[in-house]
Design a protein around this motif. Sequence first.
Motif, mmCIF file in Angstrom:
data_model
loop_
_atom_site.group_PDB
_atom_site.id
_atom_site.type_symbol
_atom_site.label_atom_id
_atom_site.label_comp_id
_atom_site.label_asym_id
_atom_site.label_seq_id
_atom_site.Cartn_x
_atom_site.Cartn_y
_atom_site.Cartn_z
ATOM 1 N N LEU A 44 0.832 -1.199 0.000
ATOM 2 C CA LEU A 44 0.000 0.000 0.000
ATOM 3 C C LEU A 44 0.869 1.252 0.000
ATOM 4 N N ASN A 45 0.465 2.253 -0.778
ATOM 5 C CA ASN A 45 1.146 3.537 -0.765
ATOM 6 C C ASN A 45 0.702 4.327 0.464
ATOM 7 N N LEU A 46 1.640 4.763 1.269
ATOM 8 C CA LEU A 46 1.332 5.569 2.442
ATOM 9 C C LEU A 46 1.400 7.048 2.069
ATOM 10 N N GLN A 47 0.516 7.827 2.658
ATOM 11 C CA GLN A 47 0.510 9.256 2.367
ATOM 12 C C GLN A 47 1.610 9.948 3.159
ATOM 13 N N ILE A 48 2.444 10.700 2.459
ATOM 14 C CA ILE A 48 3.483 11.483 3.130
ATOM 15 C C ILE A 48 2.808 12.673 3.799
ATOM 16 N N PRO A 49 3.051 12.911 5.098
ATOM 17 C CA PRO A 49 2.399 14.034 5.785
ATOM 18 C C PRO A 49 2.620 15.346 5.052
ATOM 19 N N SER A 50 1.563 16.143 4.959
ATOM 20 C CA SER A 50 1.650 17.401 4.218
ATOM 21 C C SER A 50 2.664 18.342 4.854
ATOM 22 N N ASN A 51 3.293 19.136 4.012
ATOM 23 C CA ASN A 51 4.281 20.142 4.434
ATOM 24 C C ASN A 51 5.468 19.532 5.173
ATOM 25 N N THR A 52 5.740 18.254 4.902
ATOM 26 C CA THR A 52 6.867 17.575 5.539
ATOM 27 C C THR A 52 7.823 17.084 4.469
ATOM 28 N N LYS A 53 9.050 17.533 4.543
ATOM 29 C CA LYS A 53 10.068 17.165 3.556
ATOM 30 C C LYS A 53 10.992 16.124 4.169
ATOM 31 N N ILE A 54 10.876 14.881 3.716
ATOM 32 C CA ILE A 54 11.711 13.779 4.200
ATOM 33 C C ILE A 54 12.912 13.667 3.268
ATOM 34 N N THR A 55 14.114 13.682 3.817
ATOM 35 C CA THR A 55 15.299 13.736 2.962
ATOM 36 C C THR A 55 16.355 12.719 3.388
ATOM 37 N N VAL A 56 17.262 12.440 2.456
ATOM 38 C CA VAL A 56 18.446 11.638 2.749
ATOM 39 C C VAL A 56 19.580 12.148 1.866
ATOM 40 N N SER A 57 20.773 12.243 2.450
ATOM 41 C CA SER A 57 21.953 12.707 1.722
ATOM 42 C C SER A 57 23.118 11.775 1.998
ATOM 43 N N PHE A 58 24.023 11.676 1.026
ATOM 44 C CA PHE A 58 25.188 10.807 1.117
ATOM 45 C C PHE A 58 26.452 11.630 0.876
ATOM 46 N N SER A 59 27.445 11.449 1.737
ATOM 47 C CA SER A 59 28.715 12.150 1.572
ATOM 48 C C SER A 59 29.825 11.257 2.114
ATOM 49 N N GLY A 60 30.723 10.819 1.210
ATOM 50 C CA GLY A 60 31.731 9.848 1.633
ATOM 51 C C GLY A 60 31.029 8.578 2.081
ATOM 52 N N ASN A 61 31.338 8.138 3.314
ATOM 53 C CA ASN A 61 30.615 6.985 3.869
ATOM 54 C C ASN A 61 29.588 7.430 4.914
ATOM 55 N N LYS A 62 29.210 8.720 4.869
ATOM 56 C CA LYS A 62 28.265 9.281 5.829
ATOM 57 C C LYS A 62 26.886 9.439 5.193
ATOM 58 N N ILE A 63 25.871 9.216 6.005
ATOM 59 C CA ILE A 63 24.490 9.398 5.581
ATOM 60 C C ILE A 63 23.796 10.289 6.605
ATOM 61 N N ASN A 64 22.939 11.188 6.142
ATOM 62 C CA ASN A 64 22.179 12.030 7.067
ATOM 63 C C ASN A 64 20.890 12.475 6.386
ATOM 64 N N GLY A 65 19.980 13.008 7.178
ATOM 65 C CA GLY A 65 18.732 13.480 6.604
ATOM 66 C C GLY A 65 17.729 13.856 7.664
ATOM 67 N N PHE A 66 16.472 14.043 7.224
ATOM 68 C CA PHE A 66 15.373 14.415 8.104
ATOM 69 C C PHE A 66 14.236 13.433 7.866
ATOM 70 N N SER A 67 13.726 12.827 8.941
ATOM 71 C CA SER A 67 12.756 11.737 8.811
ATOM 72 C C SER A 67 11.329 12.127 9.189
ATOM 73 N N GLY A 68 11.056 13.428 9.303
ATOM 74 C CA GLY A 68 9.696 13.874 9.591
ATOM 75 C C GLY A 68 9.594 14.662 10.873
ATOM 76 N N ILE A 69 10.259 14.171 11.915
ATOM 77 C CA ILE A 69 10.342 14.871 13.197
ATOM 78 C C ILE A 69 11.800 15.033 13.594
ATOM 79 N N ASN A 70 12.548 13.961 13.439
ATOM 80 C CA ASN A 70 13.932 13.934 13.894
ATOM 81 C C ASN A 70 14.923 13.968 12.733
ATOM 82 N N LYS A 71 16.101 14.461 13.048
ATOM 83 C CA LYS A 71 17.220 14.357 12.126
ATOM 84 C C LYS A 71 17.948 13.046 12.397
#
Length: 267
Positions: A44-71
């Motif tokens: 099932l496709n889940l609805q992404i909460p409105s006005n919430t930008k979920i992100t992921v970034s990669f740099s070297g062997n590091k990963i970071n991002g924002f998951s909705g509430i927490n970094k």
Amino acid sequence: MKRVFILIGIVLMFIVNCFVLSAAKTVNLNGTSWELSEIKQNGLNLQIPSNTKITVSFSGNKINGFSGINKFNGTYRIRDFVLSTTLNTTLMGGSEELMNFEMTFLDILQSSPRISYNANTLTLKNRNGNTLTFRKDSNNNQSDSNSLSNLTKELSGTKWELVKIDRKEMKDIFSPNDDGITISFSGNRISGNSGVNNYFCDYIVTAGNITVGTIGSTKIAGPDNLMKLERQYLEILQNAKKISLTNNKTTLIFTTDSGKTLIFEKI
């Protein structure tokens, strides 16, 4: 001698083929940033909460991002198109809906999903068929100053104290020595104290209109009157649609569609 050359040729071809296969299995996400566009769980496709930008970034062997509430941040490894991660997150709270969504997102991200991607799309799919689909973060190559509105730039780095909530004076509730309710701006992020708890969210301003992202907060209990006031404040802030600076830019006003207001003075 001829047989020796044939054997050497066979060995060289084997080595070259191994190298080509190894190269084909290499995925390079270094230096890329992505925004979640779709999440699928149990078919099932889940609805992404409105006005919430979920992100992921990669740099070297590091990963970071924002998951909705927490970094989140940590390390990652890619082998045979499979992503392995070790993550740490902040420990902020939010609505039950957003907390559940965040948990689902992080569970899939940490479930050794298989990678498929091109220049504009990244897909992570685990053995259960649960999938995260990302699109290239269009703001990744833009400076913060270029991607923010003029009012957002003016507010960035400022701090304000609430003086009136929907015609109710804060001086009648808080003593002069109390910290009161505050709001601070940093880029497109809002944070502050809502009377008892600390809160935070994203926001977007366009031509005097404001969209406030889902608000997260700590979960500390306090006196009943302050908890009631806090709920009222956060509800108005969450539903604010207009924002303006008045009195030579020393007063900040949020207004909802129903006319409820939050009035701040610059600290």
